[in-house]
Every structure is written in C-alpha cells, then in structure tokens.
Design an enzyme around this catalytic site. Structure first.
Site, mmCIF file in Angstrom:
data_model
loop_
_atom_site.group_PDB
_atom_site.id
_atom_site.type_symbol
_atom_site.label_atom_id
_atom_site.label_comp_id
_atom_site.label_asym_id
_atom_site.label_seq_id
_atom_site.Cartn_x
_atom_site.Cartn_y
_atom_site.Cartn_z
ATOM 1 N N ASP A 287 85.956 33.925 55.218
ATOM 2 C CA ASP A 287 85.715 34.946 55.449
ATOM 3 C C ASP A 287 85.054 35.367 53.742
ATOM 4 O OD1 ASP A 287 85.626 34.986 58.553
ATOM 5 O OD2 ASP A 287 87.671 35.922 57.829
ATOM 6 N N LYS B 41 80.763 32.561 53.118
ATOM 7 C CA LYS B 41 79.679 31.610 53.169
ATOM 8 C C LYS B 41 78.269 31.407 53.734
ATOM 9 C CE LYS B 41 83.796 30.072 54.700
ATOM 10 N NZ LYS B 41 84.174 31.245 55.289
ATOM 11 N N GLY C 15 83.375 32.208 61.707
ATOM 12 C CA GLY C 15 81.710 33.477 62.158
ATOM 13 C C GLY C 15 81.323 34.011 61.019
ATOM 14 N N HIS C 16 80.342 32.732 60.553
ATOM 15 C CA HIS C 16 79.136 33.691 59.264
ATOM 16 C C HIS C 16 78.749 34.516 59.281
ATOM 17 C CE1 HIS C 16 81.164 28.940 58.343
ATOM 18 N NE2 HIS C 16 81.930 29.715 58.427
ATOM 19 N N GLN D 299 85.958 28.344 57.995
ATOM 20 C CA GLN D 299 87.079 28.223 57.516
ATOM 21 C C GLN D 299 87.315 28.311 56.131
ATOM 22 O OE1 GLN D 299 86.526 25.652 60.302
ATOM 23 N NE2 GLN D 299 87.403 27.704 61.700
ATOM 24 N N THR E 171 84.469 37.150 64.029
ATOM 25 C CA THR E 171 84.396 36.673 65.430
ATOM 26 C C THR E 171 85.664 37.403 66.124
ATOM 27 O OG1 THR E 171 84.212 33.983 64.096
ATOM 28 C CG2 THR E 171 85.520 33.974 66.321
HETATM 29 P P1 GDP Z 1 81.997 33.533 56.108
HETATM 30 O O1 GDP Z 1 83.393 33.045 57.468
HETATM 31 O O2 GDP Z 1 82.496 33.225 54.898
HETATM 32 O O3 GDP Z 1 80.697 33.391 56.225
HETATM 33 O O4 GDP Z 1 82.360 35.215 55.823
HETATM 34 P P2 GDP Z 1 82.014 36.649 57.076
HETATM 35 O O5 GDP Z 1 80.664 36.530 57.930
HETATM 36 O O6 GDP Z 1 83.133 36.126 58.115
HETATM 37 O O7 GDP Z 1 82.291 37.646 55.903
HETATM 38 C C1 GDP Z 1 81.661 37.935 54.792
HETATM 39 C C2 GDP Z 1 81.360 39.475 55.043
HETATM 40 O O8 GDP Z 1 80.926 39.984 53.911
HETATM 41 C C3 GDP Z 1 80.254 39.503 55.525
HETATM 42 O O9 GDP Z 1 80.378 41.000 56.213
HETATM 43 C C4 GDP Z 1 78.621 39.184 54.958
HETATM 44 O O10 GDP Z 1 77.829 40.306 55.210
HETATM 45 C C5 GDP Z 1 79.519 40.017 53.755
HETATM 46 N N1 GDP Z 1 79.334 40.161 52.477
HETATM 47 C C6 GDP Z 1 78.768 38.700 52.106
HETATM 48 N N2 GDP Z 1 78.456 38.879 50.351
HETATM 49 C C7 GDP Z 1 79.033 39.922 50.539
HETATM 50 C C8 GDP Z 1 78.829 40.795 48.814
HETATM 51 O O11 GDP Z 1 78.438 40.231 48.080
HETATM 52 N N3 GDP Z 1 79.087 42.170 49.342
HETATM 53 C C9 GDP Z 1 79.352 43.094 50.328
HETATM 54 N N4 GDP Z 1 80.179 44.489 50.411
HETATM 55 N N5 GDP Z 1 80.236 41.826 51.364
HETATM 56 C C10 GDP Z 1 79.749 41.175 51.588
HETATM 57 P P1 IMO Z 2 84.975 31.677 58.750
HETATM 58 O O1 IMO Z 2 84.202 30.109 58.821
HETATM 59 C C1 IMO Z 2 89.309 33.589 58.401
HETATM 60 C C2 IMO Z 2 92.807 31.496 60.540
HETATM 61 C C3 IMO Z 2 92.620 32.113 62.528
HETATM 62 C C4 IMO Z 2 94.155 31.660 61.762
HETATM 63 C C5 IMO Z 2 93.770 29.715 61.720
HETATM 64 C C6 IMO Z 2 94.026 29.195 62.828
HETATM 65 O O2 IMO Z 2 84.811 32.202 59.008
HETATM 66 O O3 IMO Z 2 86.361 31.507 57.592
HETATM 67 P P2 IMO Z 2 92.309 28.377 64.266
HETATM 68 O O4 IMO Z 2 91.351 28.999 65.439
HETATM 69 O O5 IMO Z 2 91.114 28.114 64.078
HETATM 70 O O6 IMO Z 2 93.478 27.327 65.088
HETATM 71 O O7 IMO Z 2 93.427 29.598 64.059
HETATM 72 O O8 IMO Z 2 92.442 30.040 61.576
HETATM 73 N N1 IMO Z 2 90.704 31.239 60.619
HETATM 74 C C7 IMO Z 2 89.406 31.163 60.225
HETATM 75 N N2 IMO Z 2 90.097 32.626 59.377
HETATM 76 N N3 IMO Z 2 88.359 33.017 58.952
HETATM 77 C C8 IMO Z 2 87.302 31.771 59.488
HETATM 78 O O9 IMO Z 2 86.034 31.356 60.070
HETATM 79 C C9 IMO Z 2 88.747 31.091 60.390
HETATM 80 N N4 IMO Z 2 88.752 30.710 61.077
HETATM 81 C C10 IMO Z 2 90.210 30.478 61.988
HETATM 82 O O10 IMO Z 2 92.571 33.641 61.978
HETATM 83 O O11 IMO Z 2 95.028 32.337 60.885
HETATM 84 MG MG MG Z 3 84.055 34.868 58.770
#
Ligand code: GDP
Ligand code: IMO
Ligand code: MG
Length: 440
Positions: free
Chosen positions: A13, A16, A40-41, A230, A306
């Site tokens: 998170d 990415k 969850g991207h 991840q 997610t």
């Molecule tokens: P990922 O799994 O690495 O793609 O990240 P996620 O989407 O799960 O979580 C990142 C969250 O931060 C999302 O809600 C994005 O919209 C948000 N986000 C990404 N870059 C920035 C930033 O520079 N500032 C803020 N405030 N939010 C951001």
């Molecule tokens: P993105 O791509 C954050 C964590 C789960 C748990 C561990 C194992 O959005 O960064 P799993 O369901 O993969 O067997 O769970 O990994 N986890 C994540 N945490 N971002 C994710 O994906 C994750 N995918 C799995 O919370 O601790």
């Molecule tokens: Mg994510």
C-alpha cells in the site's frame, strides 16, 4: 530505460497503483508478475474518479498500454470478471488490451474456504499466530501450485483431465475442511465444473503466451513496466515470515512471474511511503499506537483498499527500507504520501535499531522474529511543516527547508535518490527530480 520494475519497499500500500499509472503514460506494456486479488492498487484519474484494481495492471487507464497478467499471478476468475466489468463500465476498452498467461494458476472456491478456515483456527488458538490474510485464497492457491496440484488456465482446455484433477483436489480439501477445520462448508465438484466452464469462455479472449509476447516486446525495445503487488517485507523469502504473503514481490519474482530474463531488466523503482503502514499481523518496529498513529491513519486514509481494515501506522523505518533497497537493487525511489506528514510538530525517521537488553546498535534489518521483538527504533527527529507550504509547488527545489531536510535524510539513509515525490493521489500531484524517470 525500457524494462523497469516498480515494486513496494515496505509492507504494501505504498502507492504502487498511482506510480505505475503515472509512469505508464510513456509505456507500451505494464505487466503484473505475482500475487492475486489480495492486492488493491488505487488510481485517481484527472477527472477525480478513483478505481481500485486487484488483478488488472495499473496501466489500463492509458488507452495505448497493453496490460499483461503473468504466469506468477494467481487468478480468481470471479474477481477478474468483476474487475473487467468495472473498468469497462468506466468507458475503458479491455478486450485486445488485456493478456493473461495460460500458465497462470487459478484460485478455486476451496482456496478461499481454506484461507478463511486456517485463519479462523489460528485466531481461535489465541496465541496471535493468525497472519491476518486478505482471505482471498492466496496462500492455499500457491500451496497447490508448489505441491504440483494446482489448476492452471491451460488445464481448462482438457475437460476430462480438468474434472479428474478437480475431483482429486476436492476430495482432499473436503477431508481437510471437515476433519481438521471442523467445517461443514463443502465443495461440490459438479457446481465448480459448471462455473469454471463459464469462466473459461469469459477468459478465453484474453489468454495467450504472455512470456513470448513480452520477450518479443523486449527485443523490439518497447518501454515496459513490471508491476509488483504487495511488497518486499511481505515477500515469502525476504519478509517477516510467517507474517508474509505467499509469493515473491521482490525483483527476482518479476523474472519468474513473467518468463523474462534478469538481463532484460534495466532498473528497479522502489515505491516508499513517507511513513510506514502494515495491514495484518507481524512485526512492525516503528508502529505508533498513540494519537500520532491515529492521525496518520486519518490523514492518509489508511484503510485497506481490498478489505477495508484499518492499517497500522508508524514512522518511516529506514532500516527496513534499506534492506528492501539491497535485496531488490532499487536504483530509484518514488516517495509517496509526503503530504500526509504535514501539520505535525515534528516527524521522525528510524535510522537504526537498538537491542533493548544491552543497547547494542543494529544497523541491518533481520527477519528473525525473536530479534525484531527485542529491539526498539532509534529515531532522528525533524521539524515539521505546514500543508499550505506545499501548495502549488512543482519543483523539489521549491519545497520548504524542513521538508528538504527530511528528504535529504531519507536519501542519505537509503543510499538511493528520490526521483519521484508524490504529494497527493492525483497524477499531477507529483514532483519528479529526473525527467528521465518519468519519460522512461
Ligand atoms: P498500492 O497497493 O501500493 O497501490 O497502494 P493503495 O492504493 O493500497 O494505497 C495507497 C493510497 O494512497 C491510495 O488511496 C492512493 O490513492 C493514495 N495515494 C497515493 N499517493 C498518494 C500521495 O502522495 N498522497 C496522498 N495523500 N495519497 C496518496
Ligand atoms: P498491495 O498490492 C498490504 C498482507 C495481508 C496479510 C499478509 C498475507 O495492495 O500492496 P495474503 O492474503 O496475501 O495471504 O495475506 O499480506 N497483504 C497486503 N498488505 N497490501 C497488499 O497488497 C497486501 N496483500 C497482502 O494483510 O498480512
Ligand atoms: Mg494496496
């Protein structure tokens, strides 16, 4: 730099989705190499619409980009179908732009059942052993893959053999569910065969030999992004085992998860959040269980993309990210969510750990859980800055002095340059130090 890996450098998170979407503008291909719908991207489009992608690569919102799901990904056909429908409903063409490896393994209903049953059992045991998975069946699907019992997309083509494999798997899983997990929730072979016949037809237009496709693209010198899900510290080998996911989000996973040679990879961009978060259980040395942690969660909207679970929050752990830089060969860092640290009186970076018993300084990250539970972070503290001071800035050199001090310390601690700095979820809320990174 035609072939670039973009991967998470902490516990997931990091943003990415935003960074891949941003860089994809100048690319022909974006390819996902591991994980499944546990990811969850999030992508925020210029018109303000926000989408969370779980399986489809984060390049899909750029019409000229071909999106590949590699052999290393485990595919839940239900999640895939929903996601394709979501993206199409947004007016985005998916057919002819999404390509899925015929070698990718399928998530079956029993994988999700077993994931939940295992977590429930571990939670009940009360000794904090549950991993806190996303419940998406990821671990059990990779278990079957490595036990050579998995069902790949290509296996759907040979119906008698698919049904035979399924029968064998289901009788084993039902036994496990009833005898070991005390579950009454069983799988029905006929129902699964019917459902997967439908999925097979739905997925058919997307299935191909993606390794061949990518290697041809590499030979032509195309600009290609390899998207990790991840992150390094959730890696099955390099993460805080067993509190990890069941795949290889680290750089090596990109080659095995796509069928491309290591020599074809030109650079590795590590996405680093300006602080730390973690969803699920496991060690987190810089975790803040106080009102600052709560403040970061609110300001950063730190709830799982997610599962909706609140993410644990803490200061940036440079010891952990240094380790991610080392094992992945990160040549360039994209620092995200710097804006979230605004309006705090002070901000901190953990630069070293200290052993609680005798004060011994520890410079390098370890995945030894016992060691991780007996250390405390040593912080360097910086004066804060106000959110207003970031408004309208489009060049790193114009950032407030206190922000620059924080950024320089990160560069010093990581030994990598911050080439992209993100100050918001939108594409244009980004500063890039080297135009070469954005114009891949
Ligand atoms: P990922 O799994 O690495 O793609 O990240 P996620 O989407 O799960 O979580 C990142 C969250 O931060 C999302 O809600 C994005 O919209 C948000 N986000 C990404 N870059 C920035 C930033 O520079 N500032 C803020 N405030 N939010 C951001
Ligand atoms: P993105 O791509 C954050 C964590 C789960 C748990 C561990 C194992 O959005 O960064 P799993 O369901 O993969 O067997 O769970 O990994 N986890 C994540 N945490 N971002 C994710 O994906 C994750 N995918 C799995 O919370 O601790
Ligand atoms: Mg994510």
């Amino acid at each position: 730099m035609p072939v670039t890996i973009v991967l998470g450098s902490q516990w997931g998170d990091e943003g990415k989705g935003k960074i891949v979407d941003l860089l994809a503008e100048n690319c022909e291909y974006v390819a996902r190499y591991q994980g499944g719908a546990n990811a969850g991207h999030t992508i925020r489009l210029p018109d303000g619409r926000e989408f969370v992608l779980h399986l489809i690569p984060s390049g899909i919102f750029h019409p000229g980009v071909q999106c590949i799901i590699g052999n290393g990904v485990v595919i839940d056909p239900v999640a895939l179908r929903d996601e394709i429908a979501m993206v199409e409903a947004a007016g985005v063409e998916v057919k002819g732009r999404l390509f899925i490896s015929y070698n990718a393994h399928l998530i079956m209903p029993y994988h999700k059942q077993l994931d939940k049953a295992s977590e429930a059992r571990l939670s009940k045991s009360g000794d904090g052993k549950a991993v806190g998975t996303t419940g998406r069946g990821i671990g059990p699907a990779y278990e079957d893959k490595f036990a050579r019992k998995g069902i790949r997309i290509v296996d759907l083509l040979d119906r008698p053999s698919f049904v035979e494999k399924l029968r064998q798997n289901i009788s084993e899983k039902n036994e496990l569910l009833s005898k070991f997990y005390d579950s009454t929730d069983f799988c029905d072979v006929e129902q699964i065969v019917r459902d997967y016949e439908v999925f097979d037809k739905e997925m058919d237009p997307y299935i191909t030999d993606t390794a061949l496709m990518l290697n041809k693209a590499i030979a032509q010198g195309s600009n290609i992004l390899l998207e990790g899900a991840q992150a390094a510290l959730l890696d099955i080998d390099f993460g805080t085992y067993p509190y990890v996911t069941s795949s290889s989000p680290t750089a090596g996973g990109a080659c095995t998860g796509l069928g491309i040679p290591p020599t074809s990879v030109d650079s590795v961009i590590g996405v680093v959040k300006a602080y730390s978060t973690r969803v699920g259980n496991g060690p987190f040395p810089t975790e803040l269980s106080d009102e600052i942690g709560e403040r970061l969660r609110k300001a950063g909207r730190e709830y799982g993309a997610t599962t909706g679970r609140p993410r644990r929050c803490g200061w940036l752990d440079a010891v952990a990210v240094r380790y991610a830089v080392m094992i992945n060969g990160i040549s360039s860092v994209a620092l995200t969510k710097l804006d979230v640290l605004s309006d705090l009186p002070e901000v901190k970076i953990c630069t070293r750990y200290e052993r609680i018993t005798d004060g011994k300084v520890i410079e390098n990250f370890t995945t030894n859980l016992k060691t991780l539970s007996s250390i405390r972070p040593i912080f360097e503290t910086f004066d804060g800055w106000k959110k207003d001071e970031l408004a309208g800035i489009s060049d790193r050199h114009d950032l407030p002095k206190n922000v620059e001090k924080y950024l320089s310390a990160i560069e010093r601690e990581l030994g990598a340059s911050l080439d992209i700095i993100s100050l918001g979820a939108g594409r244009n809320e980004t500063l890039s130090e080297k135009s070469s990174v954005v114009n891949l």
